[in-house]
Design an enzyme around this catalytic site. Sequence first.
Site, PDB file in Angstrom:
ATOM      1  N   TYR A 172     -29.544 -18.259  35.735  1.00  0.00           N
ATOM      2  CA  TYR A 172     -30.965 -18.562  35.193  1.00  0.00           C
ATOM      3  C   TYR A 172     -32.049 -18.897  36.191  1.00  0.00           C
ATOM      4  CZ  TYR A 172     -35.237 -20.662  32.942  1.00  0.00           C
ATOM      5  OH  TYR A 172     -36.346 -20.739  32.356  1.00  0.00           O
TER       6      TYR A 172
ATOM      7  N   SER B 155     -40.617 -19.742  36.143  1.00  0.00           N
ATOM      8  CA  SER B 155     -40.098 -21.025  35.991  1.00  0.00           C
ATOM      9  C   SER B 155     -40.009 -21.903  37.183  1.00  0.00           C
ATOM     10  CB  SER B 155     -38.564 -21.146  35.285  1.00  0.00           C
ATOM     11  OG  SER B 155     -38.059 -22.369  35.358  1.00  0.00           O
TER      12      SER B 155
END
Length: 252
Positions: free
Chosen positions: A155, A142
């Site tokens: 995250y 990501s």
Amino acid sequence: MELKNKVAVITGAGSGIGRASSIKLASMGAIVVLVDFNKETGEETLKLVIEQGGEGIFIQADVSQREDVQNYVNKAVEAYGRIDVFFNNAGIIQKFAPFTSVEESEFDRIMSVNVKGIFLGLKYVLKVMDEQGFGSIINTASTAGIRAEHSVAVYSASKHAVIGLTKGAALEYAKKGIRINALCPGGVQTALTASVTEQFEKGGYVPEEIPNMRIGRYAAPEELADMVAYLASEKASYMNGSIVVVDGGLTL
């Protein structure tokens, strides 16, 4: 850019980038092994693949469980004899929250799927590819893996770990005919991003900073699938350990 008769295993195949990539790879001639925790959505993806003339199977699995990962790897090899491409994609998003309010259970949940799931997938697929002497692996990281994003520190840490695993494995297997790269999407129009908006609306907590979609929109999952297909193919034969950002300028 053909993948005719290549065997591709895709985790998180039931939705979003996983579904779009499954359909894309199948359209290029790949035989797909679809893996998802959600049996209903995984089978829906398989139906879409078959409707367009593709071939494949669906295997239900929790990617954070060693036995489930071994099972989907074994079933792929039993069915088709090898694994040419592995899109190690399954992942989950953190609930947006101030750092000190994040529960330990939330930390464990994120790390279990996003880090352990990637690790286990690599561990067992690499054993197959090492015996074959070839293969292409794409891990989904990501933009949060190359910079911090507000109120999702866990995250972000999990996706930084995916990049670390990608580079470490790529270094070990560079001379063994196996390429391992990571994909870093920015905002993508998926059920995960839709749930973020819902969190803001219902949860009462909004981060001080919101990622800026500089191009003016979220990506369509199909735009990420095109990059997955490229990395899977021989067109990317000299790419190994690459961290590929597809984010519409988000990280500028």
